[in-house]
Every structure is written in C-alpha cells, then in structure tokens.
Design a protein around this motif. Structure first.
Motif, PDB file in Angstrom:
ATOM      1  N   TRP A  48       0.821  -1.227   0.000  1.00  0.00           N
ATOM      2  CA  TRP A  48       0.000   0.000   0.000  1.00  0.00           C
ATOM      3  C   TRP A  48       0.846   1.265   0.000  1.00  0.00           C
ATOM      4  N   HIS A  49       2.157   1.112  -0.246  1.00  0.00           N
ATOM      5  CA  HIS A  49       3.010   2.283  -0.443  1.00  0.00           C
ATOM      6  C   HIS A  49       3.057   3.171   0.805  1.00  0.00           C
ATOM      7  N   GLY A  50       2.905   2.547   1.993  1.00  0.00           N
ATOM      8  CA  GLY A  50       2.983   3.295   3.235  1.00  0.00           C
ATOM      9  C   GLY A  50       1.741   4.083   3.574  1.00  0.00           C
ATOM     10  N   ARG A  51       0.662   3.934   2.778  1.00  0.00           N
ATOM     11  CA  ARG A  51      -0.564   4.692   2.996  1.00  0.00           C
ATOM     12  C   ARG A  51      -1.298   4.164   4.222  1.00  0.00           C
ATOM     13  N   ALA A  52      -2.053   5.042   4.899  1.00  0.00           N
ATOM     14  CA  ALA A  52      -2.821   4.640   6.079  1.00  0.00           C
ATOM     15  C   ALA A  52      -3.873   3.612   5.667  1.00  0.00           C
ATOM     16  N   ILE A  53      -3.770   2.400   6.211  1.00  0.00           N
ATOM     17  CA  ILE A  53      -4.669   1.303   5.865  1.00  0.00           C
ATOM     18  C   ILE A  53      -5.170   0.687   7.162  1.00  0.00           C
ATOM     19  N   SER A  54      -6.455   0.411   7.218  1.00  0.00           N
ATOM     20  CA  SER A  54      -7.036  -0.156   8.432  1.00  0.00           C
ATOM     21  C   SER A  54      -6.739  -1.648   8.530  1.00  0.00           C
ATOM     22  N   ASP A  55      -6.884  -2.185   9.738  1.00  0.00           N
ATOM     23  CA  ASP A  55      -6.707  -3.621   9.941  1.00  0.00           C
ATOM     24  C   ASP A  55      -7.703  -4.411   9.107  1.00  0.00           C
ATOM     25  N   TRP A  56      -8.942  -3.848   8.964  1.00  0.00           N
ATOM     26  CA  TRP A  56      -9.937  -4.539   8.154  1.00  0.00           C
ATOM     27  C   TRP A  56      -9.452  -4.712   6.720  1.00  0.00           C
ATOM     28  N   ALA A  57      -8.842  -3.687   6.151  1.00  0.00           N
ATOM     29  CA  ALA A  57      -8.370  -3.773   4.773  1.00  0.00           C
ATOM     30  C   ALA A  57      -7.297  -4.843   4.632  1.00  0.00           C
ATOM     31  N   ILE A  58      -6.396  -4.907   5.606  1.00  0.00           N
ATOM     32  CA  ILE A  58      -5.333  -5.920   5.552  1.00  0.00           C
ATOM     33  C   ILE A  58      -5.924  -7.314   5.701  1.00  0.00           C
ATOM     34  N   SER A  59      -6.828  -7.490   6.655  1.00  0.00           N
ATOM     35  CA  SER A  59      -7.464  -8.793   6.840  1.00  0.00           C
ATOM     36  C   SER A  59      -8.242  -9.194   5.593  1.00  0.00           C
ATOM     37  N   GLY A  60      -8.909  -8.215   4.979  1.00  0.00           N
ATOM     38  CA  GLY A  60      -9.643  -8.499   3.744  1.00  0.00           C
ATOM     39  C   GLY A  60      -8.724  -8.929   2.627  1.00  0.00           C
ATOM     40  N   ALA A  61      -7.536  -8.322   2.561  1.00  0.00           N
ATOM     41  CA  ALA A  61      -6.569  -8.688   1.528  1.00  0.00           C
ATOM     42  C   ALA A  61      -6.104 -10.127   1.705  1.00  0.00           C
TER      43      ALA A  61
END
Length: 500
Positions: A61-74
């Motif tokens: 994600w290029h260091g962009r602010a990403i939520s835990d939900w987004a990571i878990s979804g990935a």
C-alpha cells in the motif's frame, strides 16, 4: 517485477509465474485480483519469517494509512483464491499479534527462456497546467477514461483508478511490477484543449514516447479514444484493438458536463451534490439518451433528500423515476440498476432493491462501487448477515479503497452487536474524512451502547458543527431501518447524546 529477478514458484498443485503474473492449479489458470497476487508473491518471497502488517502496508500500500480490516480483507482474498479457507490454513498462517506467514513448501526456479512479461501500467492522474485549475475535472475524467480503455485488453494489467489516486506521483514499489507509467498534462490553448501524454519506463526515469494532442470541444471524445489507441500501440504494439465499448454518449458537450458532475460529487459534501446535480441534468439535456446522466441525478437527489437540505425533494419519487429512466434509456448499463437499488433501499423495498442490484452486477460484475452500495443497502435494511459477503467482494475487486468505503463494515459490525469493532472502523474513517456525517452518527450509537456517554455527546457536538440543521428526523431518513429495534436503538442513542 523485473524480468531478471522473476521466478516461477511451485507449491503443492499450484504454480505462480511472476513474469507472466499468472497463478495456476494443476495447469488451470486461477482468477485472482492483481493486488491479491502481489500479496501472495510478497508472502512467498519472505516465507522465512513472519510478515507484519506494517511490512504489507509499506510494500503493497506504499505506506498509505490502511485499516486492519483492509489488511485482513486482503489476506482473506488470497486465501479464497488458493482455497485455503479451512480453520487450520495449510498455506498462509495468521500469527496472532505478529502478522502472517506462508508455511507451505515452495520451490523456485528461473525460467530457462524468459518470456516477455505482460505489461503492467500505471496511469497517473493527468495534471492541470498553469492557471487552468478549472480543467482539473477534465484531467481526472481523461485519466479514468484511459484506465478503463486500456484495462479492457487482456495483454495489459492496468492499476485501478483508486490505486492511481492513492499512489499519486510516486514511483510504485517493485512489488507492483509496473513496467510502464503514463504521465501527462492538460491545458487550454486558445479554443482547443492541449493534452501532452508520455510513456515512461517502470522507474519513471526514462521516457519511451511522448506526443501532443490538440482537441477541439467537438473532438473531445474521439481524442480520448485516439490517445488510448496510441498508448496501446506503444505499450503492446502487437495487439489488435477490439470493438470499442460504448461510453454512454457521443456528445462531447454532454460528456464534459457529466465529468464536471462527477468531479463535484466526489467531494462527498452535501452542497457539492447540488452542483453535481445541475451538471448531470445539463448532460441529460444535451444528450437525452445518456443513461448514466439520469442515473447520477437519481443518486444526487437521494443524497440531498437524506440530508434534507433546503429546496430538495420531500420524497424519493423523483430519484426513483430518474433511475428507472436511466434503465429505460439503456438496459445494458449497470449504473442505472445500481442507483435504483440504492433508492429502493431507502424506500424499504428489499426485494426490489436486491433485484436491481443483482441486475447491476450481471451487467457490470467488476464494479466495486456497486458491491459497496449493495452491501450498505443491506445494512440499512437491517440485514448485516447479507451485507458481509458483498462488502468482502468490494475489497477483492479493488483493495485501494477510498477512506469512506470502510464505513459499511463498521455499520455491519454495529448491527451484529460488535460495538468495539464498529468503533474502530468508524474512527478509522473519521481520521481520514472528518466531515463524513454517517460515520459520526453511527459512532454516537456505538459509543452510547458501550457506556461512553461523554464520547457520544462529543460526537453530537461535531455533527452539529458540520451540519447545523441535522436532526433526529434526518437520521431516520439516513438510516430508515424497517426493523423497529434498530430504529429505536439509533434514536435512543442520538437523543440521549443531545441530538433533537
């Protein structure tokens, strides 16, 4: 992915070719989103250790602010593609509190004969040059047009519009495998619009091609198509261009008005929808057959009705009529059905709403925004169990999501009685979009239900500052739950926290 370092990985019955960006199982190609494949490659390359969430954020994600939900979804999207969804997870393990690890035995080899990789293209948002700030809407529209045109070719992998917006002008990390960057600018030159377009290599350090296009107002659409054709000829010269997908209008002035409307409503502020509505109405006036112009009017009118701004509709009759008119004008366009489903959800007509959204996805199955609207509509109909799979699909289609798109996940968890999880989602949205009223409204309920009355009071103060006329009646419009228990719970929290 550089051709020199590209590997072919084998694990179990799977084979992953980095150069061709292809995942197969028993020699049968697997459908997997590019972002999910990048994550899998990263996990395999670093299989000797636990990969933390921060590692993924930096690389993917290029260091962009990403939520835990987004990571878990990935990670979930990768597991679904691999069929690794059993409780014991044979391929990718979650190491609680630390991250993830690829645990299967993987063997790598360098291809004996390196084949040319499928080009991966990043189309940067075109710049509006000099004093021509008013051209930003046109630059944005040209960027999205080029992404849509190029992504229809199987010989190219094109990063999504949301990914483009997130990456900005930076050079993507190696994990993206970008081989070509399209860069350009747009400005007025007398009565014409001058577009400068260039193709750079994947590092952005070498210019491969550049050309200038002078477009008249009448040749605007044809000019966009010409630019896309020239770019394709440079990046994939052996490709034969397929029949062009219909854009929705051949009227350049209608297209111009439509792009102005899109640019306005993407500000996601209630007054901006008034401006957007006027542009979409103008587009429909200029081209009465332009279905999407009617569909977008339906969306704008629904939003204005929900916020109850002065002078807006007192019912959703006009919004429903416009959505149905869009379908009548072009039954093959998914946007009309998606907007109709959105309106019908607010009207509390679940069967019709579901049928409309299903029709939208049949016509445009790769549209993440349609899945998002479908999922949030299920929330508003107090059916969070139906919203879950739809919202997970949103991520699998495009994992660089606008911050506000996390709101439906929080809404779903709140309806499931998981207030603490919901609070995390709402706060994540508001950290990045502080004026997003729906998230603040639902955060009031979540805080109230966990006993944080001071926090709920504080959010009501925020709501009144952002939207001074917002009231309990507006909240009932915004969240018209057909289940009385949910309607009462929201009203109790908001009134208890000081909203009247």
């Amino acid at each position: 992915m550089s051709q020199v370092n590209a590997q072919i990985w084998s694990f179990g019955s799977f084979s992953l070719d980095e150069a061709s960006f292809d995942l197969t199982r028993s020699d049968v190609s697997i459908q997997i989103e590019p972002q999910s494949l990048r994550i899998l490659i990263f996990l395999i390359r670093h299989r000797d250790r636990v990969v933390s969430k921060d590692d993924l954020v930096d690389a993917i994600w290029h260091g962009r602010a990403i939520s835990d939900w987004a990571i878990s979804g990935a990670i979930k999207a990768v597991r679904i593609a691999l069929g690794d969804t059993d409780r014991d997870n044979r391929l990718i393990k979650t190491i609680h509190g630390r991250g993830f690890r690829f645990v299967a035995d993987a063997i790598s080899r360098t291809p004996e004969t390196a084949s040319a990789p499928i080009p991966t293209v990043l189309v940067r948002v075109f710049r509006s040059s000099g004093e021509d700030i008013a051209l930003e809407y046109l630059a944005d529209g040209l960027t999205e047009d080029l992404i849509n045109s190029l992504s229809r070719h199987d010989a190219l992998t094109v990063l999504s519009y949301n990914t483009t917006k997130a990456l900005g002008d930076g050079v993507p990390e190696d994990i993206y495998g970008v081989t070509h960057i399209i860069d350009g600018s747009i400005r007025e030159s007398g009565s014409r619009t001058r577009v400068n377009a260039a193709v750079l290599n994947g590092t952005g350090q070498q210019q491969i091609w550049a050309e200038r296009f002078d477009l008249s107002p009448e040749s605007l659409l044809a000019g966009h198509d010409l630019i896309a054709d020239r770019l394709l000829a440079v990046i994939a010269p052996d490709q034969v261009r397929p029949a062009r997908k219909r854009r929705g209008t051949v009227n350049s002035q209608a297209y111009d008005a439509y792009q102005k409307g899109r640019y306005a409503y993407f500000r996601y502020e209630p007054p901006a929808f008034v401006e957007a509505l006027s542009h979409f109405a103008k587009a429909a006036e200029l081209d009465p057959g332009f279905a999407n112009a009617y569909a977008q009017q339906a969306y704008c009118r629904t939003t204005l009705y929900v916020f109850g701004l002065p002078g807006t509709d007192s019912t959703l009759d006009a919004a429903e009529g416009l959505a149905r008119e869009a379908i009548r004008r072009d039954d093959n366009a998914g946007l009309g059905y998606a907007r109709l489903g959105w309106v019908l959800g607010y009207l509390g007509r679940p069967r019709e709403a579901i049928a409309a959204f299903d029709a939208a996805l049949t016509r445009d199955p790769e549209n993440p925004e349609a899945y998002l609207a479908y999922g949030e509509t299920m929330n508003r109909l107090a059916r969070p169990q139906d919203a879950g799979p739809l919202l997970e699909t949103v991520f699998s289609k495009d994992s660089f999501l606008p911050p506000s798109w996390e709101f439906p996940q929080g809404h779903r968890h709140l309806l499931l009685g998981e207030q603490e999880v919901a609070i995390g989602h709402f706060q994540s949205v508001l950290d990045r979009v502080p004026r997003f009223v729906p998230a603040r409204v639902q955060l009031v309920r979540a805080l109230w239900e966990v006993g944080d009355t001071k926090g709920a009071n504080r959010e009501v103060v925020w709501i009144k500052e952002i939207a001074p006329k917002y009231s309990l009646s507006h909240s009932k419009r915004m969240f018209p739950y057909p289940v009385q228990k949910e309607a009462d719970a929201l009203t109790t929290a908001l009134s208890g926290a000081g909203l009247d």
